[in-house]
Design a protein around this motif. Structure first.
Motif, PDB file in Angstrom:
ATOM      1  N   THR A  41      17.063   0.665   4.694  1.00  0.00           N
ATOM      2  CA  THR A  41      17.759   1.348   5.789  1.00  0.00           C
ATOM      3  C   THR A  41      16.835   1.435   6.999  1.00  0.00           C
ATOM      4  OG1 THR A  41      17.017   3.544   5.061  1.00  0.00           O
ATOM      5  CG2 THR A  41      19.121   2.732   4.178  1.00  0.00           C
ATOM      6  N   ASN A  42      17.427   1.623   8.171  1.00  0.00           N
ATOM      7  CA  ASN A  42      16.644   1.712   9.412  1.00  0.00           C
ATOM      8  C   ASN A  42      15.777   2.959   9.448  1.00  0.00           C
ATOM      9  OD1 ASN A  42      17.763  -0.669  10.540  1.00  0.00           O
ATOM     10  ND2 ASN A  42      19.597   0.465  11.124  1.00  0.00           N
ATOM     11  N   SER A  43      16.233   4.051   8.854  1.00  0.00           N
ATOM     12  CA  SER A  43      15.495   5.309   8.922  1.00  0.00           C
ATOM     13  C   SER A  43      14.167   5.251   8.175  1.00  0.00           C
ATOM     14  CB  SER A  43      16.351   6.448   8.363  1.00  0.00           C
ATOM     15  OG  SER A  43      16.702   6.195   7.004  1.00  0.00           O
ATOM     16  N   GLN A  44      13.972   4.265   7.287  1.00  0.00           N
ATOM     17  CA  GLN A  44      12.714   4.155   6.552  1.00  0.00           C
ATOM     18  C   GLN A  44      11.587   3.583   7.402  1.00  0.00           C
ATOM     19  OE1 GLN A  44      14.064   1.664   3.317  1.00  0.00           O
ATOM     20  NE2 GLN A  44      14.420   3.418   1.956  1.00  0.00           N
ATOM     21  N   GLY A  87       0.814  -1.199   0.000  1.00  0.00           N
ATOM     22  CA  GLY A  87       0.000   0.000   0.000  1.00  0.00           C
ATOM     23  C   GLY A  87       0.849   1.250   0.000  1.00  0.00           C
ATOM     24  N   VAL A  88       0.155   2.385   0.137  1.00  0.00           N
ATOM     25  CA  VAL A  88       0.824   3.676   0.078  1.00  0.00           C
ATOM     26  C   VAL A  88       1.819   3.841   1.212  1.00  0.00           C
ATOM     27  CG1 VAL A  88       0.444   6.165   0.077  1.00  0.00           C
ATOM     28  CG2 VAL A  88      -1.189   4.671  -1.069  1.00  0.00           C
ATOM     29  N   ALA A  89       1.492   3.310   2.422  1.00  0.00           N
ATOM     30  CA  ALA A  89       2.358   3.491   3.586  1.00  0.00           C
ATOM     31  C   ALA A  89       3.736   2.872   3.362  1.00  0.00           C
ATOM     32  CB  ALA A  89       1.711   2.886   4.827  1.00  0.00           C
ATOM     33  N   CYS A  90       3.782   1.802   2.589  1.00  0.00           N
ATOM     34  CA  CYS A  90       5.058   1.133   2.366  1.00  0.00           C
ATOM     35  C   CYS A  90       5.921   1.830   1.329  1.00  0.00           C
ATOM     36  CB  CYS A  90       4.816  -0.322   1.937  1.00  0.00           C
ATOM     37  SG  CYS A  90       4.314  -1.404   3.293  1.00  0.00           S
ATOM     38  N   THR A  91       5.379   2.813   0.649  1.00  0.00           N
ATOM     39  CA  THR A  91       6.176   3.547  -0.335  1.00  0.00           C
ATOM     40  C   THR A  91       6.670   4.884   0.216  1.00  0.00           C
ATOM     41  OG1 THR A  91       4.192   4.594  -1.258  1.00  0.00           O
ATOM     42  CG2 THR A  91       4.886   2.488  -2.227  1.00  0.00           C
ATOM     43  N   ALA A  92       6.318   5.173   1.476  1.00  0.00           N
ATOM     44  CA  ALA A  92       6.746   6.426   2.082  1.00  0.00           C
ATOM     45  C   ALA A  92       8.259   6.416   2.295  1.00  0.00           C
ATOM     46  CB  ALA A  92       6.030   6.642   3.405  1.00  0.00           C
ATOM     47  N   THR A  93       8.814   7.611   2.336  1.00  0.00           N
ATOM     48  CA  THR A  93      10.256   7.720   2.554  1.00  0.00           C
ATOM     49  C   THR A  93      10.630   7.299   3.960  1.00  0.00           C
ATOM     50  OG1 THR A  93      10.295   9.568   1.003  1.00  0.00           O
ATOM     51  CG2 THR A  93      12.235   9.277   2.410  1.00  0.00           C
ATOM     52  N   THR A  94       9.817   7.658   4.935  1.00  0.00           N
ATOM     53  CA  THR A  94      10.052   7.295   6.338  1.00  0.00           C
ATOM     54  C   THR A  94       8.741   6.819   6.956  1.00  0.00           C
ATOM     55  OG1 THR A  94       9.620   9.565   7.081  1.00  0.00           O
ATOM     56  CG2 THR A  94      11.916   8.986   6.566  1.00  0.00           C
ATOM     57  N   ASP A  95       8.824   6.381   8.219  1.00  0.00           N
ATOM     58  CA  ASP A  95       7.650   5.999   9.006  1.00  0.00           C
ATOM     59  C   ASP A  95       6.874   4.848   8.381  1.00  0.00           C
ATOM     60  OD1 ASP A  95       6.202   6.412  11.389  1.00  0.00           O
ATOM     61  OD2 ASP A  95       4.607   7.426  10.279  1.00  0.00           O
ATOM     62  N   ARG A  96       7.565   3.891   7.766  1.00  0.00           N
ATOM     63  CA  ARG A  96       6.894   2.728   7.195  1.00  0.00           C
ATOM     64  C   ARG A  96       6.519   1.766   8.315  1.00  0.00           C
ATOM     65  NH1 ARG A  96      10.754   1.303   1.932  1.00  0.00           N
ATOM     66  NH2 ARG A  96      10.562   3.375   0.935  1.00  0.00           N
ATOM     67  N   PRO A  97       5.301   1.227   8.300  1.00  0.00           N
ATOM     68  CA  PRO A  97       4.876   0.294   9.355  1.00  0.00           C
ATOM     69  C   PRO A  97       5.552  -1.061   9.215  1.00  0.00           C
ATOM     70  CG  PRO A  97       3.155   0.536   7.703  1.00  0.00           C
ATOM     71  CD  PRO A  97       4.218   1.534   7.358  1.00  0.00           C
ATOM     72  N   GLY A  98       5.217  -1.953  10.140  1.00  0.00           N
ATOM     73  CA  GLY A  98       5.823  -3.272  10.148  1.00  0.00           C
ATOM     74  C   GLY A  98       5.532  -4.082   8.906  1.00  0.00           C
ATOM     75  N   ASN A  99       6.503  -4.895   8.508  1.00  0.00           N
ATOM     76  CA  ASN A  99       6.431  -5.821   7.384  1.00  0.00           C
ATOM     77  C   ASN A  99       6.602  -5.146   6.037  1.00  0.00           C
ATOM     78  OD1 ASN A  99       6.284  -8.623   6.831  1.00  0.00           O
ATOM     79  ND2 ASN A  99       4.280  -8.325   5.883  1.00  0.00           N
ATOM     80  N   CYS A 100       6.814  -3.817   6.013  1.00  0.00           N
ATOM     81  CA  CYS A 100       7.094  -3.142   4.748  1.00  0.00           C
ATOM     82  C   CYS A 100       8.550  -3.409   4.341  1.00  0.00           C
ATOM     83  CB  CYS A 100       6.871  -1.639   4.880  1.00  0.00           C
ATOM     84  SG  CYS A 100       5.134  -1.147   4.961  1.00  0.00           S
TER      85      CYS A 100
END
Length: 372
Positions: free
Chosen positions: A82-85, A65-78
């Motif tokens: 890097t750790n900062s994502q 989904g959209v949340a997994c394509t964000a630059t940062t603050d991706r939820p679990g299992n995305c």
């Protein structure tokens, strides 16, 4: 839930979530292996160092989904690189971990074994001036993110009953000039606050030559108090208010390369090198002393210098403002003084007779006494 391996018995009142190593793991980024300062093991095995790291829940929160394509603050299992994502700041096997902490995994290492590992690592290639740690004028220290000394060559010779000289020893206590210089450069931030639940000592500190807690196991300690009754032993500690000083590693200042700097203080002059230990909250500090300063009998300036730079708690002398106005004390400002005018009245019972009646009775009795 608390599990230990190999299986060992803890005292009935042992709570791992209240131990310093547990809170240190939660306070550090999940990608770092949090190392505690040296302390006396609760099980009575002697001086130990604890390595701890947070463990995240494995519940799937998102698979796309959209949340997994964000630059940062991706939820679990995305997916991540890097750790900062990740929202949890932890990318494990190309997947973001769940930000919900499930617990803390930790391992205890006897300080003797830990010291041997550090000493063998100091002579490895790539360690700046590590091969010079055996020289008399060179001190090689390992410090953590709270500016506490985790390794010093002298700790191995300190008795287990003398925790003041090995447990949570601040860097400022050993070298105040280096501590102040690291603070000036922003590597550490100095934090001061009022601790309303501090602990003071009734008698001066003295090492424990022989103590029941040093030689008895957890089961023996439980049985001792169960069989001997509820009468507690004498305690040298009592509650008090403390002016607390702490240091915290400044995450905005990177130590990607070695920091080399000279220093000059009341105790000594010299130079130091500081380098971060990868994937941990530790730093290697190599201090080379070129000139040692001493007084005729005792170097009071050195003693004062180190006490100014060290962390710890100091008994507060200004407690009148803090007893009833905790919020104002935290801001460092006492409340505005208020003038109160108390009512003026007698607190005793009223007299049985009036003053004029009592005077008349006394005058009437005077002639009677004169006849005798």
């Amino acid at each position: 839930m608390w599990r230990s391996y190999p299986g060992s018995r803890s005292t009935r009142d042992y709570d791992p979530t209240r131990r310093p190593w547990y809170h240190r793991a939660l306070a550090n980024p999940p990608t770092l292996l949090a190392t505690s300062s040296v302390y006396l093991d609760a099980g009575g095995i002697g001086k130990v160092v604890t390595l701890a790291q947070t463990v995240f829940q494995t519940v799937t929160m998102s698979s796309g989904g959209v949340a997994c394509t964000a630059t940062t603050d991706r939820p679990g299992n995305c997916a991540c690189t890097t750790n900062s994502q990740c929202r949890s700041l932890y990318c494990y096997k190309s997947k973001c971990s769940n930000p919900q902490v499930a617990g803390v995994a930790a391992v205890d290492i006897l300080y003797g074994q830990f010291a041997e590992m550090v000493q063998s690592s100091l002579v490895a290639p790539g360690i700046p001036t590590g091969d010079r740690c055996t020289q008399a004028n060179v001190d090689c220290l390992v410090i953590n993110d709270a500016a506490e000394v985790v390794y010093s060559a002298g700790f191995s010779n300190v008795s287990d009953g003398d925790p003041r000289n090995y447990a949570s020893v601040p860097l400022g206590q050993l070298n105040g000039a280096v501590m102040l210089d690291l603070t000036d450069k922003g590597v550490f931030s100095r934090i001061s606050f009022r601790n309303l639940q501090g602990t003071c000592q009734a008698a001066p500190y003295a090492p424990r030559a022989a103590d029941r807690d040093l030689i008895l196991s957890a089961e023996q300690r439980d049985n001792y108090y169960e069989n001997r009754g509820p009468i507690p032993r004498f305690s040298n500690d009592f509650g008090c208010q403390l002016d607390q000083i702490q240091y915290q590693r400044n995450s905005s200042v990177s130590i990607s390369s070695t920091i080399s700097q000279s220093f000059s203080g009341a105790c000594s002059d010299g130079s130091y090198r500081l380098v971060a230990v990868a994937d941990t909250n530790l730093m290697l500090l190599v201090v080379e002393t070129t000139t040692a300063k001493s007084g005729r009998l005792f170097n009071f300036n050195c003693h004062i210098w180190n006490n100014v730079a060290r962390s710890g708690g100091f008994a507060s002398k200004e407690t009148a403002c803090g007893n009833d106005h905790e919020e104002s004390v935290i801001r460092g400002v006492c409340p505005t003084a208020t003038t109160h005018t108390p009512a003026c009245s007698y607190s005793g019972a009223p007299p049985l007779v009036s003053p004029s009646t009592l005077l008349a009775v006394l005058m009437a009795l005077i002639p009677v006494f004169l006849q005798f």
